[in-house]
Write a protein that holds these residues in place. Structure first.
Motif, short mmCIF file in Angstrom:
data_model
loop_
_atom_site.label_atom_id
_atom_site.label_comp_id
_atom_site.label_asym_id
_atom_site.label_seq_id
_atom_site.Cartn_x
_atom_site.Cartn_y
_atom_site.Cartn_z
N THR A 708 0.70 -1.26 -0.17
CA THR A 708 -0.01 0.21 -0.01
C THR A 708 0.94 1.24 -0.21
OG1 THR A 708 -0.13 -0.14 2.59
CG2 THR A 708 -1.84 -1.13 1.22
N VAL A 709 2.19 1.24 0.13
CA VAL A 709 3.02 2.41 0.11
C VAL A 709 4.14 1.89 -1.00
CG1 VAL A 709 2.32 3.06 2.63
CG2 VAL A 709 4.25 1.70 2.17
N ALA A 710 4.74 3.19 -1.54
CA ALA A 710 5.99 2.91 -2.05
C ALA A 710 7.17 3.06 -1.35
CB ALA A 710 5.57 4.17 -3.10
N VAL A 783 12.62 8.90 -12.60
CA VAL A 783 12.64 7.76 -12.13
C VAL A 783 11.47 7.48 -11.15
CG1 VAL A 783 13.86 5.96 -10.55
CG2 VAL A 783 15.02 7.54 -12.38
N LYS A 784 10.73 6.44 -11.10
CA LYS A 784 9.82 6.12 -9.99
C LYS A 784 9.82 4.57 -9.65
CE LYS A 784 6.28 5.64 -13.57
NZ LYS A 784 4.64 6.17 -14.09
N ILE A 785 9.47 4.28 -8.49
CA ILE A 785 9.42 2.87 -7.96
C ILE A 785 8.19 2.54 -7.19
CG2 ILE A 785 10.69 3.66 -5.73
CD1 ILE A 785 12.27 1.03 -5.99
N LYS A 786 7.71 1.34 -7.29
CA LYS A 786 6.84 0.66 -6.38
C LYS A 786 7.26 -0.68 -6.08
CE LYS A 786 4.04 -0.91 -10.43
NZ LYS A 786 2.75 -0.67 -10.90
N ALA A 787 6.46 -1.11 -4.97
CA ALA A 787 6.55 -2.61 -4.57
C ALA A 787 5.81 -3.39 -5.13
CB ALA A 787 6.69 -2.38 -3.02
N TYR A 788 5.95 -4.79 -5.03
CA TYR A 788 4.84 -5.89 -5.37
C TYR A 788 5.09 -7.13 -4.46
CZ TYR A 788 8.61 -8.43 -7.98
OH TYR A 788 9.64 -9.28 -8.12
N ASN A 789 4.25 -7.98 -4.37
CA ASN A 789 4.17 -9.18 -3.54
C ASN A 789 3.26 -10.16 -4.41
OD1 ASN A 789 1.83 -8.90 -2.78
ND2 ASN A 789 2.46 -8.10 -0.66
N ARG A 790 3.25 -11.15 -3.97
CA ARG A 790 2.47 -12.40 -4.58
C ARG A 790 0.97 -11.68 -4.93
NH1 ARG A 790 4.08 -17.42 -4.69
NH2 ARG A 790 5.40 -17.02 -2.89
N LYS A 791 0.41 -10.95 -3.90
CA LYS A 791 -1.12 -10.45 -3.94
C LYS A 791 -1.23 -9.33 -5.11
CE LYS A 791 -3.70 -13.05 -1.50
NZ LYS A 791 -4.90 -13.73 -1.69
N GLY A 794 1.90 -2.30 -5.65
CA GLY A 794 1.51 -1.16 -4.65
C GLY A 794 1.62 0.31 -5.75
N PRO A 795 1.45 1.39 -5.21
CA PRO A 795 1.63 2.52 -5.87
C PRO A 795 3.02 2.99 -6.23
CG PRO A 795 0.78 2.96 -3.58
CD PRO A 795 0.96 1.40 -3.62
N PHE A 796 2.99 3.64 -7.31
CA PHE A 796 4.33 4.16 -7.58
C PHE A 796 4.65 5.44 -6.57
CE2 PHE A 796 4.30 2.22 -12.04
CZ PHE A 796 5.72 1.82 -12.07
N SER A 797 5.85 5.81 -6.34
CA SER A 797 6.52 6.68 -5.45
C SER A 797 6.26 7.94 -6.45
CB SER A 797 7.88 6.52 -5.14
OG SER A 797 8.69 6.38 -6.14
N GLN A 798 6.72 9.03 -5.81
CA GLN A 798 7.05 10.35 -6.48
C GLN A 798 7.95 10.22 -7.49
OE1 GLN A 798 5.14 13.13 -6.41
NE2 GLN A 798 3.68 12.34 -4.96
#
Length: 997
Positions: A708-710, A783-791, A794-798
């Motif tokens: 839910t957070v970047a 550049v922007k980044i986000k997290a992922y998992n098996r489910k 998540g949202p991209f960062s600024q």
């Protein structure tokens, strides 16, 4: 052995069978004398021995000592046959068997000691004599092994024939240069003896030797193998690899209760894998200690609670590997019930029971012709006297229980136990007169009062075992009472006198009381009694309170008139645990009277019970519980506490409803983190306070959810040419929300429409390097980044702006100007202000080579730099270079500068001062410069008042100064020094104080 495997369980063996009369273990010939003799009881028994094979001049001693009267004699058995004590090699010292020059083949076996006297014979536990040996390694060496750098490898030990078990070590090249763990790279299995290497390095190339040792009771022996050659080939690729477990403990391991168990686990991998252990079906026992993160899990003092499935996990930045196996705990036999020495009348029955626990279930046998766990002997005769033994055994051990039976025969005799001479009794009460003569077989018993034979009536009862009861006693019952005893061997009688006294009565009974916790209360108790007898009071409680504790004070008042006594109980700072029924008892030697009262203590509620967690979702969970004791004050509300691996302790949780009323037995905890372990407690409260928390729930893990957070800390830059380096802060565990976690990076050149997307699958990663030959130096990227998992994702960062790697400068700075500031410092100025680089200044003395130059660097895009710490009156060469993260550019043309002459190294002299009211004037002599020193242009006066930390500076051209004095008669600290083009000269320090004027 701990209680979980004692009862009830299938480990307990007991049977209820009856048998014919059996012959005990007795010595032949003499008769055992009752009251004087005793059968043998072991005080020391033999223990098993491992003796070195081939050691011909040593001895083995098997101990055996028994307590007996008359003293015991001894025999020994080996493998069920008599030991030929008396020949040259077998000697009996007291009861100990000494074997000289033990020989393999003829002396090995199972030994037992027999201790005997005229009361019986007992058999010791079995002691095994075994022979230890360790043969040499075979003469053939193993084939050389070659492995690439970064890969795993192992060297087999192939130990020679041996007994008992070996311990293993390896040494490298020369003894005793033993292999060490080296941060987990090396491991020596104590099961196979093999040497394992998690990640090979070039300097591991060497010859390795397996070194084995056996420990015996009187010596040790070691031997080592031929060389095992290991060659490590360099591999410059630096390929990393996920862990692969190569040393695996068995799928089923059998452990013995009370002993230590070890499981081995080791993995190959690059980087070197770390190891951690867990118990799959429960908590890992804390006694595992530091071994829980090492290759050998050590569990000392095994219990049945330790039984279960254990898992070893090997992990590094590239992945992880797991292995599981089960530990089954077994146990040696242990007695739960044993027989004890017994004296039994002739012609009666004997019942003895032996019950043992163990796993596997132990069998029980008697050293008689008897089966099962219970021995019954009927119609006992004198010849049944003797020593008896029962034996419990399973595959782990054999244990023995001994007891002596004595069959009694005797005419009635009151000398050791006569009827009481004086028996007091209270009016209206009852009394018991005992008649217990020694006699075998049992005598016939009857009572008389004077010449009247007593028989059962409404007030008199004579029991079959000779006890006389008289009920509702009156003064008329006083007198002499005689008991008569008779069997076929003779007769006897004994007489006692019954004395009737006044009854004891409670005159003021304690009253029921109701208090709040921490309040005091007094329970009263008054009684009357017979004046010829002493009265004692006792208080008792059905809740098991200790009346000697500090919160309970007993206050006693004695009033002699009317033979009344008071014995009040004061309870100070009453606690919930002290609620209950209290009884006061007034007692004399003939009777007693009691009265009771109930004490109610109101307080905070007790802990709720039966806490269960259900319907666990991503961020919530349902809790159900049962009401605890309200402790006589209604429950007003509940609070739910929780803890997780991320919290430092228990904290109040958010719930729905937010306020949980006192009649509730369920609630929902909200605001939880997904994929997180939690424990919960419930606390009840009322108007008197909050109670103790419930027992903690079992640990639950919330469901997984998409992030839910970047990630934060997005940035980067630097690196080699044609690289874009992106960095970020790895996501903490609480934000991962699920397994299969990683990062998604998106980047593009500024002002272009297309994003490049890359996935990074390692949760611990904090940087990504993008290489492309077409990348321009110092090119801006969004550049922007986000997290992922098996489910999910998540949202991209600024968006952050990151530049590709810079290109090292190609232009040298120009218009360099170096100026001397003092004798010790110069200033360098670069005339080019459009050069977007930092500057590096190189400087060296005229007679030195440029290669020996010292360097200083500017911190930012400055065009001016100061160089300090130089020598006075010295000529220096200076060049300036531009630099950035990619490297250093070409040097500027050389500039030359000469530092100034040094300042005088003498402080001002002849310093004196004079006060005038609140001012002080300080004067000093002028400092004259020498020919090689710079001229004096003035003086600096630094001063501060007492208690101040900062110095004030006055720049004076004259040789005097007037300063204000402190108002509180404090002192002034002064420093006076000359100055000129060469800098500041030496200082003169003085202290000025009005009290010193």
């Amino acid at each position: 052995m701990s209680s979980p495997h004692l009862s009830p369980s299938p480990l307990v063996l007991s049977s209820s069978l009856s048998y014919r009369t059996v012959l005990p273990l007795t010595a032949c010939g003499d008769v055992c004398i009752t009251g004087h003799d005793s059968g043998p009881v072991f005080e020391e028994q033999p223990s098993s021995v491992v003796y070195p094979e081939g050691l011909s001049k040593g001895t083995v001693t098997l101990n055996c000592q028994a307590r007996a009267s008359p003293a015991a004699t001894y025999r020994w058995h080996v493998n069920g046959t008599n030991v030929p004590v008396g020949d040259l090699r077998y000697t009996l010292v007291a009861g100990n068997l000494v074997i000289s020059g033990p020989q393999y083949g003829s002396d090995g076996g199972s030994y037992q000691c027999l201790a005997m006297n005229r009361c019986g014979t007992v058999l010791s536990r079995v002691a095994n004599l075994k022979f230890g040996y360790l043969h040499d390694f075979s003469g053939e060496g193993q084939s050389p092994q070659t492995v690439y750098e970064g890969a795993g490898a192992f060297l087999a030990c192939q130990a020679p024939a041996h007994y008992p078990a070996l311990s293993y070590r390896w040494f490298v090249n020369d003894f005793p240069s033993f292999v060490k763990p080296d941060g987990g790279r090396w491991f020596v299995s104590q099961v196979t003896g093999n040497l394992y290497l998690a990640k090979a390095e070039p300097n591991d190339t060497a010859s390795y030797f397996c070194f084995t040792t056996i420990d015996m009771d009187i010596s040790t022996k070691s031997t080592f193998s031929k060389a095992n050659q290991l060659t490590v080939q360099p591999d410059g690729t630096g390929v990393k690899s996920a862990p692969a477990i190569k040393v695996r403990f068995p799928a089923e391991t059998y452990a013995l209760a009370g002993h230590t168990t070890q499981l081995e686990c080791f993995a190959y991998g690059n980087p070197i894998p770390k190891l951690r252990w867990r118990k799959v079906d429960g908590l890992l026992p804390s006694k595992a200690g530091a071994s829980a993160e090492g290759p050998i899990l050590t569990l000392p003092e095994m219990t049945f609670h330790d039984e279960g499935v254990y898992e070893c996990e090997a992990y590094n930045s590239e992945g992880r590997d797991k292995h599981q196996g089960r530990i089954n705990v077994q146990a040696q036999p242990e007695w739960l019930q044993v027989m004890s020495d017994s004296e039994v009348e002739i012609s009666s029955e004997l019942h003895w029971t032996c019950v043992a626990a163990g796993k596997p279930r132990p069998s029980i046998r008697w050293l008689l012709e008897v089966n099962g766990g219970r021995l019954k002997v009927i119609n006992l005769a004198l010849e049944d006297s003797g020593m008896y033994q029962c034996v419990a055994e399973n595959k782990h051990d054999t244990i023995y229980s001994n007891a002596e039976l004595r069959v009694q025969v005797q005419a009635p005799d009151f000398r050791s136990n006569p009827v009481r001479r004086l028996v007091p009794a209270a009016r209206g009460g009852q009394v018991m007169l005992e008649c217990r003569p020694r006699a075998a077989p049992k005598p016939t018993l009857f009572w008389s009062r004077g010449t009247e034979l007593l028989t059962n009536s409404s007030r008199v009862t004579v029991t079959p075992d000779g006890i006389l009861w008289i009920h509702n006693i009156s003064r008329a019952d006083e007198g002499k009472y005689t008991c008569f005893a008779e069997n076929y061997l003779g007769k006897a009688n004994s007489t006692g006198h019954l004395s009737v006294r006044d009854a004891t009565k409670i005159t003021l009974a304690p009253s029921n009381a109701d208090i709040n916790q921490e309040e005091n209360v007094t329970l009263q108790c008054h009684a009357s009694h017979d004046p010829t007898m002493d009265l004692t009071f006792t208080w008792s409680s059905y809740n098991g309170i200790d009346f000697q504790s500090r919160v309970l004070d007993i206050i006693e008042f004695h009033l002699n008139s009317n033979y009344l006594q008071y014995w009040d109980l004061l309870i100070v700072s009453g606690q919930l645990s002290q609620a209950g029924t209290y009884s006061c008892t007034a007692q004399t030697v003939v009777d007693s009277a009691s009265a009771s009262a109930k004490l109610v203590v109101r307080g905070p509620p007790g802990p709720p019970g039966g806490l269960v967690v259900k319907n666990v979702a991503e961020t919530s969970a349902e809790l159900r519980w049962s009401r605890g004791y309200d402790n006589h004050s209604p429950i007003g509300k509940y609070v739910i506490m929780g803890c997780s691996p991320l919290s430092s302790g228990w904290r109040t949780m958010r719930t729905e409803p937010s306020n949980i009323e006192g009649n509730a037995e369920s609630a929902r905890v909200v605001g939880l983190l997904p994929w997180m372990d939690y424990e919960f407690q419930v606390i009840a409260s009322n108007i008197l306070g909050s109670g103790e928390p419930s027992m903690s729930s079992h640990t639950v893990r919330t469901q997984q959810a998409a992030p839910t957070v970047a990630p934060s800390g997005l940035g980067g830059g630097g690196g080699d040419r044609n690289e874009l380096i992106i960095t970020w802060t790895p996501m903490a565990r609480e934000y991962q929300n699920g397994d299969g976690f990683g990062y998604i990076l998106a980047f593009r050149k500024r002002n272009t429409p297309t994003w490049v997307v890359e996935r990074v699958s390692n949760v611990e990663s904090s940087r990504y390097v993008y290489s492309n030959q077409s990348l321009s130096p110092y090119c801006p990227f969004e550049v922007k980044i986000k997290a992922y998992n098996r489910k999910g994702e998540g949202p991209f960062s600024q968006i952050a702006l990151v530049h590709s790697a810079e290109e090292e400068p190609t232009v040298a700075p120009s218009r360099i100007n170096a100026t001397a500031l003092t004798a010790f410092e110069i200033c360098t100025v670069c005339g080019i202000s459009t050069l977007k680089c930092c500057l590096q200044i190189r400087y060296w003395r005229q007679h030195e080579r440029e290669a020996a130059a010292d360097r200083v660097r500017t911190a930012g895009l400055e065009t001016t730099a100061r160089v300090a710490g130089l020598r006075p009156s010295t000529r220096y060469h200076v060049t300036v270079l531009a630099y950035n993260s990619a490297g250093t550019g070409p040097a500027s043309p050389k500039s030359t500068v000469t530092t100034r002459r040094p300042p005088p190294n003498r402080p001002p002299g002849n310093v004196f001062w004079k006060t005038d009211g609140s001012w002080v004037t300080v004067r000093w002599d002028h400092v004259k410069a020498l020919g090689n020193e710079s001229a004096v242009l003035g003086y600096k006066v630094l001063y501060k008042h007492e208690g101040q930390s900062a110095l004030k500076v006055l720049d004076k051209g004259k040789t005097s100064v007037t300063l204000p004095l402190p108002k509180d008669n404090g002192y002034v600290v002064l420093e006076i020094r000359s100055w000129g083009e060469g800098g500041d000269g030496a200082a003169h320090e003085t202290i000025v104080s009005p009290s010193m004027a």
